[in-house]
Each structure stands twice: as structure tokens, then as C-alpha cells.
Design a protein around this motif. Sequence first.
Motif, PDB file in Angstrom:
ATOM      1  N   VAL A  38       0.838  -1.194   0.000  1.00 24.78           N
ATOM      2  CA  VAL A  38       0.000   0.000   0.000  1.00 24.78           C
ATOM      3  C   VAL A  38       0.872   1.243   0.000  1.00 24.78           C
ATOM      4  O   VAL A  38       2.068   1.195   0.334  1.00 24.78           O
ATOM      5  N   THR A  39       0.284   2.353  -0.355  1.00 27.85           N
ATOM      6  CA  THR A  39       0.995   3.627  -0.355  1.00 27.85           C
ATOM      7  C   THR A  39       1.488   3.960   1.049  1.00 27.85           C
ATOM      8  O   THR A  39       0.736   3.887   2.013  1.00 27.85           O
ATOM      9  N   GLY A  40       2.750   4.318   1.157  1.00 27.67           N
ATOM     10  CA  GLY A  40       3.306   4.707   2.454  1.00 27.67           C
ATOM     11  C   GLY A  40       3.838   3.552   3.274  1.00 27.67           C
ATOM     12  O   GLY A  40       4.277   3.750   4.411  1.00 27.67           O
ATOM     13  N   SER A  41       3.822   2.329   2.710  1.00 21.24           N
ATOM     14  CA  SER A  41       4.303   1.181   3.477  1.00 21.24           C
ATOM     15  C   SER A  41       5.802   0.960   3.313  1.00 21.24           C
ATOM     16  O   SER A  41       6.367   0.038   3.887  1.00 21.24           O
ATOM     17  N   GLY A  42       6.467   1.809   2.521  1.00 23.84           N
ATOM     18  CA  GLY A  42       7.907   1.697   2.351  1.00 23.84           C
ATOM     19  C   GLY A  42       8.312   0.694   1.292  1.00 23.84           C
ATOM     20  O   GLY A  42       9.281  -0.044   1.474  1.00 23.84           O
ATOM     21  N   LYS A  43       7.595   0.687   0.144  1.00 21.75           N
ATOM     22  CA  LYS A  43       7.936  -0.263  -0.918  1.00 21.75           C
ATOM     23  C   LYS A  43       9.337  -0.004  -1.468  1.00 21.75           C
ATOM     24  O   LYS A  43      10.077  -0.938  -1.754  1.00 21.75           O
ATOM     25  N   THR A  44       9.701   1.272  -1.610  1.00 19.36           N
ATOM     26  CA  THR A  44      11.032   1.587  -2.137  1.00 19.36           C
ATOM     27  C   THR A  44      12.122   1.092  -1.199  1.00 19.36           C
ATOM     28  O   THR A  44      13.161   0.576  -1.642  1.00 19.36           O
ATOM     29  N   PHE A  45      11.902   1.220   0.106  1.00 17.57           N
ATOM     30  CA  PHE A  45      12.869   0.740   1.096  1.00 17.57           C
ATOM     31  C   PHE A  45      12.999  -0.786   1.010  1.00 17.57           C
ATOM     32  O   PHE A  45      14.105  -1.338   1.087  1.00 17.57           O
ATOM     33  N   SER A  46      11.871  -1.468   0.836  1.00 12.59           N
ATOM     34  CA  SER A  46      11.902  -2.926   0.678  1.00 12.59           C
ATOM     35  C   SER A  46      12.627  -3.309  -0.600  1.00 12.59           C
ATOM     36  O   SER A  46      13.395  -4.288  -0.641  1.00 12.59           O
TER      37      SER A  46
END
Length: 720
Positions: A38-46
Amino acid sequence: MDYQLKSDYQLSGDQTQAVAKLHKSILAGNPHQTLLGVTGSGKTFSMAHLIQRVGLPTLVMSHNKTLAAQLYSEFKNFFPHNAVEYFVSYFDYYQPEAYIPRSDTYIEKDSSINEEIERLRLSTMGSLLTRKDTIVIASVSCIYGLGSPDDYQDMMFNVSTAQELRRDDFVATLCQLMFERNDIAFGRGKFRVRGDVVEIHPAFLEKTAIRVEFFGDEVERISSIDSLTGSVMERLNDYCFFPAKQFVTPAEKMKHAMLSIRKELDARIHELESNKKLLEAQRLRMRTEYDLEMMNEMGFCQGIENYARHITGRAPGAKPYTLLDFFPKDYLLLIDESHATIPQIGGMYEGDKSRKSVLVEHGFRLPSAMDNRPLKFKEFMQMTGHRVYVSATPSAFEMVNSRPDNPSFIQVSTTPGEKNFIDRRKLKIKISTASESVDSFAVHQPGFPLVVEQIIRPTGLLDPKLHLLPLDGQIDATIDLCRGRVERGERALVTTLTKKTAEDLTEYLKKSNLKVRYIHSDVDTIERVEILRQLRRGAFDVLVGINLLREGLDLPEVSLVCILDADKEGFLRNDTSLIQTAGRAARHVNGECYLFCDTVTDSIQTLINVTESRRKRQHEYNEQHGIIPRSVARPVQESLQAHPQEEEENSGLVAEDATPYNTEALIAQLETQMREASQALEFELAAHLRDQIKSLKEGKSPSLPTSAPTTYPKGKKRRR
């Protein structure tokens, strides 16, 4: 070099299990896996942690340049010691060659190249050929034709100290690498000669040049220098020079290409004349003969990419060389916002084919021009291996390819007492924007989940609250809502249905004393990034847009999203668009989304259901772990400009609401803009800037027309 991830944060929430499952799936050899985050869940960090664990060269694809620029900035912060590159279309303006038979109208190719993006593309190609720790952030332009990686690598030229090399031979080699000699205007892609000293400015470097000093027929010293001052920065033992252009071909190969082009020309002329198409035959002969003469004398011609098949030596119908060919055989592919990027990849080939078919049929191009094209979807799938689809709203393609429990996977008995999943190569998936069905190429290994959910946000933030308001009075209501956010120091996004509406609404909101700007596809790539930076910095408070205010934009300061005409069901108001747009307020603790509608459409109801479900799940997690929601804190990303202006300039220093300001600095800036406008024949703008300068010198406040941008790209005229 291994990937060195730098961050003040650790994996938390759903991130830990998501990265572990995706890593395990990739190691098992699964070609498809989906991260539903979801938006804001830190997908880029993952994604960054997954790149570090897998340890392969990585391609991160995005469906638009603005999101790609944001990802580029974030990954550069995560991997400061590795090669993070940016590869998008380098055209600020592009009008492809076309012919309209009905009106007998021929449209010549016209384009404006962004030199800064061209530099970044060259840097990408060099890094992929020389480093293994390379992360490339790219748009769909990476599937379009590019020069041969073998030719590019063969023309790389290494120079080392004490090497026997005549100065004149070195200069001749630089010319073959497409460097231009200019002893006066020294810049990227140029070199100058001063006695036994040759200074070269590599095309992919910003402010650094290379100085090669000779003693007789030997290289005495190599240094990196400041391209402006000439001061020595570092002594080097050796240096490898890359070609100065993206498309380079050895001279011998070009001669063979010209012979092949002439052979095809003779065959095509005979075919046209046999079919009584004398006008088309004459037209084709004149154009191709002229191009051949230019290639013979100058080494290039206008539209030389249409002869790419001959120049690269490919067989008719063979796939073109693209950026994917510069990657090693084993690399990781992350497709960000895959629900939008996958259909875009599938649709590129057909659009290009339909335009060029008309040109070939009417004698404007040889049939080989058809082979200068983007990759077909099937070719793209064959050239990629480890694929991770990343989206908050994955489409059917990702889900069918990634879910072992999908109904499309039928269990069949092969031998008594044994059951296997049916071979996915027998499963056909239809891409909505592609003309052909494509194989899914997936073979699932039971026991590894390929769809990984990342629903919980480490910050504890809930999905934004939803409010439905009537269409009547939506503009006045939007103004009141925006003013309330501005008073609290927060930002707002407003989405419309058309570019004209966005521009008109921007003007109307300005009259209501709101600091507002608009953004849409007509705004140049780097200027879009600057607009988003200015919004985050507080240079203005409200941003009006259409489709660009959707997937992936990370704007933590935004607490309000207003969706005008939300019940106008269609591409811009379907369930995916509404979920993505509402998600722009999901990074702020006060996030709210207002939908102006008279009817609750199916898409709006889907948004409501999804939001309520996710809010409930996040709330339960927060209660269980004692988490108090907090807004996302992230520094403003760096500018993509090679020579960024002062912060005051980037924040709209010359705008009428930008006070206080430094008068002397403002006058100097306006004088520069006035000269540039005059050189670009924008005399109306130049005269207006002159009047502003006069007003400032008299102690008066400057004023700008609100409908015109304050600056224009160098060499590009304002469109009316």
C-alpha cells in the motif's frame, strides 16, 4: 563491489517478511513475483533491501519520468557508494516523422534534446559495461532502439601513463569516438589541444575533464581537472574514454551498412516500379540517395536511426538493440507501479508499427525502417528473468502470473497418487494494449508464495479519511479546504480531468490568494521534478494536476487530496486511479481525501471498501503494538539539474508572491532570462523581463504574467 545500503532505519512492519519471501522466491528461480504494497508502506525501502540481498545488476522500470526521477533520488541516497543511474527519454519535445495520406500531409521529424538527460543516459551505458554494482532507474524508453553494446564496448579507448601513443593518433581516436574539437568553447563531448596537452570533457561528466600530457610519443601524465578552472583534482594512472554519443559505429561497419542500404534500395525501387508506384519510387530514391551521400561525407544523416538494422548488421525482423542488451544475462528487474507500466510496455510496439507502415507504403522510408522499433512484449519477457512487480493495485496480469492458488492453475493427475500444477507455458494472458497474446513464461515451485502483501505501515499511518461532497459548488469547497490546510502549514493536491481545466483552475485559485501551480505532460521532465521539489519546500501550497498526481509520488507534506468530478467513470476515475490518487495523502497523519460526486459509482465504492479494510487492519496493528501514527519524514530530493540554481530561484523567486527577495540577485537572474529569451526570438517575453528589471531598479515590486512560465528550456520556444 557489493551493494552498500545506507539508511537510518531498519525493516519493520510488513517489510521484513516481504523482503524475505521475495528473496526466497527469486533464489528458487521463480521468474514472477508480486509485491502488493500500500501507499506509504515503504515499498522503495523494501526494494532497496531486496537489491542488496540479491546482489545482481538491477533495472527499476517506471511508467513515467517524474516517478523515475523520484526513485532515482531515493536510490542514490540508499546506495551512495554504488552506481545509481537514470535512463529516460532525452527529448524535451518530440514530433515523430509521419505521413497522412488522406490530406497528403508529410510531417518531418522534429525534436529538442535535453542535454542533461543525454549525459545521464551515457553515464548509464558506461556503468553497465564497467561495473556490476549498477542500479538503473528507467522509463519505458529503455525498450526502444539503442546502439549495439558490442560496438560501444569495442570503441572504448583506454589510455595509461608511459603508454606509447602519438598525440595525433590519440586525437584521431577521439574523433572516431564522436568527440568534437573546440579549442574555444570547451564543454561535454568536446576536446581541445594545446601543444602536447590534450584536454577532453567526457560526455557523461558534469564538471570534470581529463588532461592527457604527452612527452614525445609517450603519455607522460593523466589528470582529472575542473573543466571550468583547469585546476588539477587528481592524478590518474589510466583512464578509459567512452564514446561521446549513444549511437556509434566503426567506420568499416558503416561502409558495409551503406552497401547493404543501396542493395535494399534497388530491390525496393524495382518492386515499386513493378506495381506502377512511380511517385513513391522517385520519392524513395531521392531521399535515400541523399541520406547515403550524407553518411559517406559526414558519417551520419538526419533520421539515421531508420537504417539501424543495416548499421548494426541485424537480420530482417530481428529485435533491436536496447538498454536491456547492456545488462549481463543474469539481472534483477523491478517493475514499479506495474499495473500501469506493464500495459505501457505492451502497447509501444503497435503504435510505432502503424505510423511507420504508412511511411514505407508511400515511399518515405525503406522497409528496413520498420526494424527500428521498440521491443515486442514477448521479446521483453524473453530478455528478462527475475521479475518483481510492485504495486498497490496489481492488475490481472501480475496476479495470474504470480499466484499459485489462482483458479487458472488447474491441478492435473500425471501419475497415480501425484499432482502437479499445469505448465504455465500453456497458459495465455491477454494484454489489453497489445495485439498479441503472450506466454506467461512462469513455472511455479510449490511452497513459495509469489504474491507478497505489505499492508502495514511502519509509521502507523492509516489510509486517508474519505469524504463525499456534491458536485455543485466543488470549486468553492476546494478553495475553503485548501485554505484550511495552508493555515496549518500543510500542502494540497487537486486533480482535474483535462489539461485546460487544470490550467484554468490554477488561474482561478491564484485569484483567491492561494499559492498554486499546475503540472501535466506538457511540462518538461526536469521542470516537473523542480515543481514537486518546490511544493515540498513550501514555495507554493497547492498543486493542480491530472494523471501525474497518481502512482508513487512521495509527498509527505500533502495532507489533502481533492478529486473533482469523481463520478465521471473512466480511465481517470476508475478504481485503480481513485485508490492511487487518494493514496497521495497517506503519508500525513492528517491525511484526508474529498471526492466531489453526485453518484457513488462502482469505482468509488471499491475505494471506500478497500480504504475501510486497510484502515481497520492498520488500526488493529497499532493497538496491538502500541504505535502512535506519525507523518513520514523525508528530506527533499536533489535537483536533476547539473548546475542547479540558488534555492531562491528554484522556489519561484521571480513570482509575485516570492517576498522578501534579494534585489541584486533578482535583477541578475532577470537579465540572464531576458538575454536567453531574446536569443530564442521570444521578444515579447524579453520586453516584459526588461520592464521588470526597470521596475526593480526604481524600487518597485516585480510582476509576472501568471499564465506564462518564468523560465524556458534553453533552445526551446514557448508554445502557444
